[in-house]
Structure formats: C-alpha cells, structure tokens
Design a protein around this motif. Structure first.
Motif, mmCIF file in Angstrom:
data_model
loop_
_atom_site.group_PDB
_atom_site.id
_atom_site.type_symbol
_atom_site.label_atom_id
_atom_site.label_comp_id
_atom_site.label_asym_id
_atom_site.label_seq_id
_atom_site.Cartn_x
_atom_site.Cartn_y
_atom_site.Cartn_z
ATOM 1 N N LEU A 1 22.875 8.957 82.953
ATOM 2 C CA LEU A 1 21.446 9.232 83.009
ATOM 3 C C LEU A 1 21.152 10.703 82.729
ATOM 4 N N SER A 2 22.112 11.579 83.012
ATOM 5 C CA SER A 2 21.910 13.003 82.760
ATOM 6 C C SER A 2 21.835 13.340 81.284
ATOM 7 N N SER A 3 22.176 12.396 80.403
ATOM 8 C CA SER A 3 22.141 12.668 78.968
ATOM 9 C C SER A 3 20.760 12.464 78.368
ATOM 10 N N VAL A 4 19.778 12.100 79.184
ATOM 11 C CA VAL A 4 18.448 11.834 78.653
ATOM 12 C C VAL A 4 17.411 12.609 79.459
ATOM 13 N N ASN A 5 16.467 13.234 78.755
ATOM 14 C CA ASN A 5 15.335 13.899 79.393
ATOM 15 C C ASN A 5 14.336 12.862 79.868
ATOM 16 N N ILE A 6 13.634 13.147 80.949
ATOM 17 C CA ILE A 6 12.653 12.192 81.444
ATOM 18 C C ILE A 6 11.561 11.956 80.415
ATOM 19 N N GLN A 7 11.217 12.985 79.611
ATOM 20 C CA GLN A 7 10.174 12.836 78.592
ATOM 21 C C GLN A 7 10.620 11.977 77.420
ATOM 22 N N GLU A 8 11.907 11.684 77.313
ATOM 23 C CA GLU A 8 12.405 10.839 76.225
ATOM 24 C C GLU A 8 12.308 9.354 76.548
ATOM 25 N N ILE A 9 12.024 9.026 77.803
ATOM 26 C CA ILE A 9 12.128 7.635 78.254
ATOM 27 C C ILE A 9 10.791 6.918 78.123
ATOM 28 N N GLU A 10 10.839 5.746 77.542
ATOM 29 C CA GLU A 10 9.652 4.899 77.437
ATOM 30 C C GLU A 10 9.509 3.972 78.638
ATOM 31 N N GLN A 11 10.632 3.423 79.081
ATOM 32 C CA GLN A 11 10.568 2.457 80.183
ATOM 33 C C GLN A 11 11.888 2.453 80.940
ATOM 34 N N ILE A 12 11.784 2.292 82.266
ATOM 35 C CA ILE A 12 12.962 2.113 83.122
ATOM 36 C C ILE A 12 12.833 0.766 83.819
ATOM 37 N N THR A 13 13.834 -0.072 83.656
ATOM 38 C CA THR A 13 13.856 -1.385 84.299
ATOM 39 C C THR A 13 15.033 -1.427 85.268
ATOM 40 N N ILE A 14 14.737 -1.737 86.512
ATOM 41 C CA ILE A 14 15.782 -1.852 87.534
ATOM 42 C C ILE A 14 16.146 -3.324 87.656
ATOM 43 N N LEU A 15 17.373 -3.667 87.277
ATOM 44 C CA LEU A 15 17.843 -5.051 87.314
ATOM 45 C C LEU A 15 18.645 -5.242 88.601
ATOM 46 N N LYS B 1 15.023 2.450 78.267
ATOM 47 C CA LYS B 1 14.621 2.318 76.857
ATOM 48 C C LYS B 1 13.943 3.611 76.456
ATOM 49 N N THR B 2 14.489 4.300 75.452
ATOM 50 C CA THR B 2 13.923 5.570 75.031
ATOM 51 C C THR B 2 12.805 5.352 74.020
ATOM 52 N N LYS B 3 12.066 6.406 73.787
ATOM 53 C CA LYS B 3 10.891 6.326 72.915
ATOM 54 C C LYS B 3 11.300 6.225 71.449
ATOM 55 N N ARG B 4 10.384 5.623 70.670
ATOM 56 C CA ARG B 4 10.547 5.529 69.218
ATOM 57 C C ARG B 4 9.189 5.771 68.568
ATOM 58 N N GLY B 5 9.227 6.099 67.303
ATOM 59 C CA GLY B 5 7.983 6.302 66.577
ATOM 60 C C GLY B 5 7.234 5.006 66.354
ATOM 61 N N LYS B 6 5.902 5.113 66.210
ATOM 62 C CA LYS B 6 5.062 3.941 65.979
ATOM 63 C C LYS B 6 4.296 4.103 64.668
ATOM 64 N N ASN C 1 15.432 9.655 66.247
ATOM 65 C CA ASN C 1 15.699 8.318 65.742
ATOM 66 C C ASN C 1 14.765 7.988 64.587
ATOM 67 N N ILE C 2 15.225 7.128 63.737
ATOM 68 C CA ILE C 2 14.457 6.671 62.570
ATOM 69 C C ILE C 2 14.582 5.162 62.504
ATOM 70 N N ASP C 3 13.471 4.487 62.375
ATOM 71 C CA ASP C 3 13.416 3.047 62.113
ATOM 72 C C ASP C 3 12.861 2.859 60.708
ATOM 73 N N PHE C 4 13.525 2.058 59.906
ATOM 74 C CA PHE C 4 13.063 1.913 58.524
ATOM 75 C C PHE C 4 13.379 0.515 57.998
ATOM 76 N N LYS C 5 12.625 0.124 56.979
ATOM 77 C CA LYS C 5 12.798 -1.170 56.341
ATOM 78 C C LYS C 5 13.715 -1.010 55.140
ATOM 79 N N ILE C 6 14.757 -1.846 55.098
ATOM 80 C CA ILE C 6 15.643 -1.855 53.927
ATOM 81 C C ILE C 6 15.081 -2.797 52.882
#
Length: 928
Positions: A117-131, A152-157, A282-287
């Motif tokens: 968890l220390s590898s991620v900044n709190i501002q990078e996180i989109e959602q935390i789910t406790i299972l 789940k970290t953030k991604r571009g929209k 991160n980059i999301d793209f259509k091939i």
C-alpha cells in the motif's frame, strides 16, 4: 471500560440528532438519493459500481460482505497523507488499518496485483474495497486468507480533461519524551540499589553534592539528551501532488506526480531528511474496434539521509553521568593534544571513555552518514478483447505485470577520537585520547536487497441480461506469479484457477458462487492441489410487493460461507521430505582422529496439506428515514483449522527433537460489525455523522500441547494473550517471605514482587503462570462528523479501542543493574515507603524475580483518540474563473489531536525511537 459507553453514545447521538434536528425544514435530496459526494464513511449509493476481484458489480447486487471507500470524496474535507490513515476507523470489521476481523495483515491488491500500500499515493486511488469474507476474496488465491484490501487506481476518462495541484506544509510536534533522573538523583538511587544487594555505595556524598551544584559539568557531568541542546521543537513536513488526465474515445491518459518531504528533529550535525517521489502514469487506447489495451508505469523513489548513529536509542541508554559529552578546549593545557583532535562547534573536543566511544556529538558531526535508497518500478500491460462475435457478452482480459524493488545504503563511515578527562590531587585536568580521527572520503554500498516479481492473469468473462429480469455473469480465471529475492534460495510461486458465477433475478434475488483450485509447490506432489468453494446469497427484501417502505427505504439480507485453502504459514520448501546433512559429530583420541556424522535436519511429513479458513457470515444493509440513514450489520464466525504446527509433544525427545510439521491446530474468530451513517441537508447547511464498530473475540480451540497444570493450557484462551505470574503485592518483611511459598527466581528480599502459588505446591515457578489479560482489543471502531455551511466545512474523525492490555516490560520500566534510571523508580519500595510504594526495591544486579512477565506490569491499553480535525474553505468558483481555475480550496488540519485513556502516558510514549507526534498543517488545492 469504554465499551458500553461508546456503543451507547454512538447510537444515542444518532437517535437524539434524528429527534431534535430531523424536523421538516425542507430536506434537500440529491438526485433522489444519498450520493457519495461528501460521504464521510462508506459508500452507500446503491447504483454505484464496486470493484471486486477481476470485475465489477453494482452495490445493490453484491452478495458479499464488502465495504467501499472513495478517496476522492474523502479528500474534499479530510486530506489524510496515506491509505492507512484513510481506512482506519472507517470500516466495520477492520481493526487498525490492515487487520480484518483479527485475522492479521490483509492482502493488499493494487490494480489486480498483490503490492504494498505504501507504493501508492492516496490521491492516486479511485476506490478502496475491503473484502472481508471468503466469497469476496477467494479469486486472489491462498494469500487472501486474511481478507483483501482491494485498490483501484485512477485512469483517464474520455473528453474529461483534468489538471489539479495540491500542496501542504506542516509541522510534527512531539507529544512526549521519556523522563530520566538527573545524575545526582541517579547516583543516590544507584547507591541505594547497591546497598540492597549487600554492596558498598559507589558514589561519595561529595561527588553527588558537586554534581547537584552543577558548577563543573566536565568533571561532574549531568546530561539530558532530550533537551533543546539536541532536539528542535518540531520537525517540518511538506507534500506536493499534481494530476493530469484526459483523452478522447480512442485513447485516455492519467499522470500523477507526488513529492513528500520530512525534516529532522535533530538540532546538531548533519541535516537528516526523508524524501519520497511517486510517479504513476497509465494509457488506455484502442488497437482495433474489438481490442483495447492499457499500459501502466509506476515509479517510487525513497531517499532517507541519516547519520551513522542511533540518537534516540543512545538517549534512552546512556546514563547522565557516564561521561562529559563536550570538553571546552580552553580548559586543556596540553596544546599538543589539542592539535591532535577535531573540534566540534569550533572549540569542543568530543568526550568519552574506553567503554563509551559512541558520543552523539561525535557521530552527529563527525561520524559520516548512511543514505538509504529505495526504488520501486511497476509495469502493467493488459488487453481487453471483445469476443461478442462468438456470443454476445463474451470477453477476454489478459494482464502481464513486472515489479522491481531495489534497496541499498550508500554510507561513509568515519571514526573520531574521544577524550577522557582525569584530575590529579591538585585538581588539574589531563586528557587521555582514545581512538583516532579518520575521515575516509570514500563511499561504500551495502545492505543491498533486490526482488523481482512477474505475474500473469487471464480472465474469460461472460455478461448477459435475459428478458430484463435475469442477469448472468460467469468468469473463468487463470493466475500465476513468481517472486525472486536476493536473500532467497527458492523462487516463490503462486498459481490458481478460479471461477465466479453470479446470478441476479429482478434485482431481488442474488446468488454468487466462487471457487478456486490452488497449486502449492511447498507441499508434496500428491497434495499440491487444493479446492476452495464459497457461496453468497442475498435477498433485496425491500423490492418485494409486501414490503412496507414507510421508514425502511431499502433492505438487503445477505448470507455467505466458504472454505479457503492457504499455504502462507508454511515458510519453507521441502518440509514434506526427510532432509539429512553431514556435520562433525564425534572424535576419539586415538591419534586425534574424528569422523563426520549424518543427522536429520528436517523430519518430513508427506501428508502435510493446506490450512483452512472456514467461515459463514450473515448481515444486512439498509437505508432508513427517507434514505437519510444507512445501516449495515454483519455477524461472522470463522474457524482456522488444520493449522500447520510443529509436533513437539507427539514424539519423545530421545528421537532427536526434530519433529515434523503437521496439520493440527485450530483457532476460532467470531464477532459482530456495525456501521451507521446519517446525513441531513438543509438550504445552506448539512451535516453527516457516521460510526463503525467491531466487537469480536478469538479462541484457541486446538493445540499440540502438554502442561502439568490445567490452567497452563492455551486451549480455551484468546489467541493473543498476556501470560505471566499473578502478582499479589510486594513482600513487606522477612516474616512475609518466610510465610509465603518459595519463589524459585533467585534470592528474594523485602520489596520484591510476591506471586500467587496457583497449584498450592509450596513453590512458585513457571508452573504457576496463568493467562492474565487479552493482548488484542475486543471492541474497536471509529466515529466521524462533517459539518457544511455554505463554503465552509469542518471534519472530525476519532477512533476508539477497548479490551486490550500491554506489558510494561521495556528497559524504561524494568530498571536494574547499570540501566538508565527513569522517573518510574521514584516511588520505589524502601522500608519507609513499604505501604505506599508502586515499584519494587532497586537492584544493582539483574533481578530475575521482579523482572519477568506478571500482572504487576500489565496496563490497560484502551483509548479514545481524536485522530483528525480539518477546517476547509472553498472559494466561489466565479472568483478565479478567468484564470481557468474551476475550484480552489484552502484548509487547516491537525492529526493525533487528543487522546483519552487511563494510561495515556504509557500509550503515547516511545522509548528508544522517535516520539509520537501531533501534526499541524496548512494546505491548498486547485483544480483546473
């Protein structure tokens, strides 16, 4: 102590507030539901999408025991510095920040991969789910046996360009330091301790008097290492984070760059500091139309600059009269000797003795440095393939990841001379030089550590809705990873297959079945496969026609159960085989000959198998009072069976004492969880009150143990318990000693601790040890309050715990021999204080009778803490609109603000390390 009070107070606040404030004032609904825009605890928007292992599900259709937090919503009013702070006290069932239901440290999964968890900044996180239950976490395999914290970290929209900046600066204010006696008091009490042991006093009255007078600190030193001479009043901390995201339909991007800096408390020598840089992109793209891909790159860089020494450890151990830390050069007549030394602060030589050569002034100024570096690089590459040409709703998701972690220390080790003063009969001082000054000028790389991880996952997913009433989801998973490290001989591997079947009928009846087949190379070949099944059922009873929604607007009942296999407690490989090794075993004196022997180093057990986590959960989730109150409740029962343990009591010692591992022990966990959130909106004012709490207990139900007395058995007691002797006071006099059972821990004198003879055999020894108190809290929770008025908001978060006890057994409390004397010894036993003493008699030698775990040293660890307070102001949007600024916020916050506890002084005291801090900060956030 606090359990009934806190539980009653939490519920009473909700009821009173509802009664007094829930009047008809024009309640303001947002989109007809309670949204998560400013939610202070858990997300309960029923239409929200929740991330689960390798997929998503709507909140209303989740049959599992899970909790969800959206950091972006929390950061609107609570700018915590990390994910651990964010979730602590927010989630029912979460004890602290990673312990779910007392099982231990949960598995942290970031974007589908187990990571820190220390590898991620709190501002990078989109959602935390406790299972929390088996059914929700099973697809992560054997390592998920203690639950999962899924991030789940953030991604571009698409078509949403966002730029934001965040800056915070603050100070860390030490709460408390250890308090030690000055030199004169120490010498007096040490003399007393020697007399107690039949020895002559060591320090004369003249020396003690001169020390107390304080006129010559070189000859009569009296050093306080916790004063302003060494320590600043506070240490600074600052953070900066920037975010960039955007894109179009074909490609989206996200970039987060963060920097964290903290200074030092040290007022001397090299300026120590810690810096951390986080980079996530991160980059999301259509091939092509049917194939999309993503690439994630993460870098975390730590720079920890330290001196060659441990100041806080030395401050807690070096006696105040041990030596003169500094010697003024003007007092030294031998100028040749002066020229051979290195001055500190322009005119002082470093003091010391042949025993004490590690002077804080020396290593802070002359000793060199240790610069510790840590580098984390993570890479993810994935593909999402639409296979609807085969059948509608079918897709294939593939992911490959590489993780790299490197840690090393770059150091320069210098030596420095210390000078020991002495005085002749004419009171003239001379110095003896011990050691030499040597400044190497070279840098050494050491403590190097490297690990590498590769992982692959493939998910075949089918999603389909039939006739608007039947929603079917089916997933098939294959997962594999390898882990190598410099200190490890074997490559660690994890592999499993999994499946999830989810069926929802009319959004009312939900069935969720998951299973996994795990593979473990820690077990014998015939035992390496383990099957783990689980099922979850839910009924949204509020959707039934017969249900009356007068004040219960939504109600979902849920039930889950399962069995999970795990091998995480088997730390070595080949424990299922007999392992032999040669060693020099015997010799004879005929010409001095000797021979090797072959011994058993591991007794194998080919039947060794997985441990099992067996559990069931029941609970409900509900919206009440026109959707103003969210209530969730769970009850759980878990049995950890077939636990791997050494069979120490099943084989006689004459077989060599090398006993195989067996599946034998069992532990039980059970408890209830409750979460309540109530929110009310008025025209310009809103408030939200939330609480979460967990009441649980643990029990050892099976152990391989043999004891001579029934009360010594661990079975039937809590898993984490304090064991020790039961103290019944201090011996008053010799008659008291003679009339009591013999205590077999050394010679006993008046003022020593008296223990109960449990088995009444006339002797007190280790057979009289009993379970004293639980070491783990049994009642844990948190409470939060958010007030909004126009552009202002005020947030308060608190946590509480009850039912745990600690043993005060550090050197600060167990004072004997030449240990440094803390203030705790002031109320020691003497003949004059025999009726009021709270501390045993002093001893100049190790006292094995007094300084052992017993009820004498137990203290209550219960605590109510005001963890955070933050005041925010949001500037009107139109004020900065011409500068392309959408939102701007300033805030002031404080952390670790206040604590209420019977033993607050003990709980908040750190000995031998940096102190605990209160934190005060100002911050600015800007969105473009």
């Amino acid at each position: 102590m606090y359990k009934k009070y806190l539980l009653s107070l939490s519920l009473l606040c909700l009821i009173i507030s509802k009664t007094l404030l829930g009047i008809n004032t024009g309640t303001k609904e947002i989109n007809g539901d309670i949204t998560t825009k400013d939610s202070i605890t858990l997300n309960y928007n029923l239409d929200s999408i929740v991330h689960i292992p390798y997929g998503v599900v709507s909140k209303i259709n989740a049959a599992n025991d899970i909790s969800v937090i959206y950091p972006n919503n929390t950061l609107l009013f609570d700018n915590v510095s990390n994910g651990y702070e964010l979730i602590n006290g927010k989630v029912p069932g979460l004890i602290g920040n990673t312990n779910i239901r007392g099982l231990g440290g949960a598995l942290v999964v970031i974007d589908g991969i187990p990571r820190e968890l220390s590898s991620v900044n709190i501002q990078e996180i989109e959602q935390i789910t406790i299972l929390k239950d088996v059914n929700s976490s099973l697809l992560y395999g054997t390592r998920a046996d203690k639950g999962v914290i899924l991030i789940k970290t953030k991604r571009g929209k698409p078509n949403e360009k966002r730029i934001s900046g965040f800056f915070e600066a603050g100070i860390n204010d030490p709460i408390s330091y250890p308090t030690y006696l000055g030199s004169a008091d120490y010498m007096e009490l040490f003399n007393e301790a020697r007399v107690n042991n039949g020895l002559n006093p060591l320090y004369s009255e003249d020396v003690i008097g001169s020390t107390r007078a304080g006129t010559d600190r070189v000859r009569f030193p009296d050093m306080n290492y916790y004063g302003s001479e060494f320590l600043k009043e506070f240490k600074p901390t600052s953070r900066f984070i920037s975010e960039f995201s955007g894109g179009n339909r074909d490609a989206q991007y996200y970039l987060n760059l963060g920097w964290y800096h903290t200074g030092t408390l040290m007022n001397k020598g090299r300026d120590e500091s810690y810096n951390k840089i986080n980079l996530r992109s991160n980059i999301d793209f259509k091939i092509i139309d049917k194939i999309r891909a993503y690439v994630d790159v993460v870098g975390v860089f730590d720079f920890d600059n330290r001196v060659n020494g441990n100041f806080f450890s030395d401050a807690s151990t070096i006696r105040p009269n041990a030596y003169a830390p500094l010697i003024d050069s003007s007092l030294v007549a031998d100028k040749a000797l002066l020229s051979s030394g290195t001055f500190v602060e322009g005119k002082y030589l470093v003091g010391g003795t042949s025993i004490y050569r590690n002077n804080p002034y020396g290593y802070l100024n002359l000793g060199g440095y240790n610069n510790n570096y840590g580098i984390v690089v993570q890479f993810n590459n994935g593909y999402k393939i639409d296979m609807s040409s085969i059948t509608e709703g079918l897709s294939l998701n593939l992911n490959v990841s590489f993780d790299f972690y490197n840690r090393f220390t770059a150091s320069q080790t210098n030596t420095y001379a210390v000078f020991q003063p002495s005085w002749n009969d004419d009171n003239q001082m001379s110095l003896t030089k011990i050691g030499e000054d040597f400044f190497s000028g070279s840098q050494e790389i050491r403590n190097s550590y490297l690990n590498r991880k590769f992982s692959f996952s493939g998910l075949l997913d089918y999603q389909k809705v039939f006739r608007n009433d039947h929603a079917l989801s089916l997933s098939l998973l294959a997962y594999y990873d390898t882990f190598n490290e410099t200190s490890g001989f074997y490559t660690s591997k994890h592999a499993h297959l999994g499946n999830r079947f989810n069926y929802v009928y009319k959004n009312k009846y939900i069935v969720d079945f998951s299973s996994a087949i795990s593979y473990s190379n820690k077990l014998a070949p015939e035992n390496r496969l383990g099957f783990s099944p689980s099922v979850g059922l839910a009924w949204v009873i509020s959707e039934e026609d017969f249900f009356n929604k007068t004040f219960i607007n939504f109600l979902k009942l849920r039930l889950s159960g399962g069995i999970m296999n795990t091998d995480v407690t088997i730390t070595d490989y080949y424990r299922y085989e007999d392992i032999f090794e040669q060693q020099w075993g015997y010799s004879w004196y005929d010409s001095g000959r000797s021979n090797q022997s072959t011994v058993v180093s591991n007794a194998g057990n080919p039947n060794l198998f997985y441990e099992k986590r067996k559990e069931y959960n029941v609970g409900f989730e509900s919206l009440l009072f026109n959707k103003e109150v969210f209530l969730e409740f769970s009850a759980f029962h878990e049995l950890r069976s077939d636990r791997v343990t050494s069979s120490n009591n099943r084989y006689p010692n004459y077989l060599g004492g090398i006993n195989p591992l067996i599946n034998y022990a069992e532990n039980k966990f059970s408890g209830i969880e409750l979460g309540v959130t109530w929110r009310k909106n008025f025209t310009d004012f809103s408030y939200e009150l939330g609480t979460s709490m967990t009441i649980y207990q643990t029990e050892i139900t099976k152990r391989d143990e043999y004891w001579p007395e029934e009360y010594l058995y661990r079975v039937g007691n809590p898993i984490n318990a304090n064991w020790g002797l039961e103290a019944i006071g201090l011996f008053e006099d010799e008659s008291d000693i003679q009339n009591h059972a013999i205590q077999e821990f050394g010679e006993v004198q008046p003022g020593d601790i008296k223990y109960k003879d449990q088995n009444k055999d006339g002797v007190v020894n280790d057979n009289d040890i009993v379970m004293l108190e639980n070491a783990s809290s049994t009642f844990i929770g948190g409470a939060s309050l958010l007030l909004n008025y126009k552009n202002f908001s005020l947030y308060v978060h608190s946590t509480f715990r009850d039912g745990s006890y600690r043993m005060a057994n550090s050197a600060y409390y167990w004072v004997y021999g030449d240990r440094k004397y803390s203030e705790i010894v002031k109320n020691r036993w003497t003949e004059q204080t025999s009726k009021t003493a709270t501390y045993p008699r002093l001893s100049s030698e190790y006292n094995s009778n007094n300084f052992r775990n017993s009820s004498y040293w137990i203290y209550d660890n219960s605590l109510i803490s005001i963890d955070r307070i933050q005041l925010n102001y949001n500037f009107p949007k139109q004020l900065f609109s011409k500068f392309f600024i959408q939102n701007m916020q300033v805030y002031a916050r404080a952390s670790n603000v206040m604590a209420f506890a019977k033993n607050k002084d003990k709980i908040q005291l750190n000995v031998g390390s940096e102190p605990q801090y209160k934190f005060y900060a100002l911050g600015l956030k800007v969105n473009f």
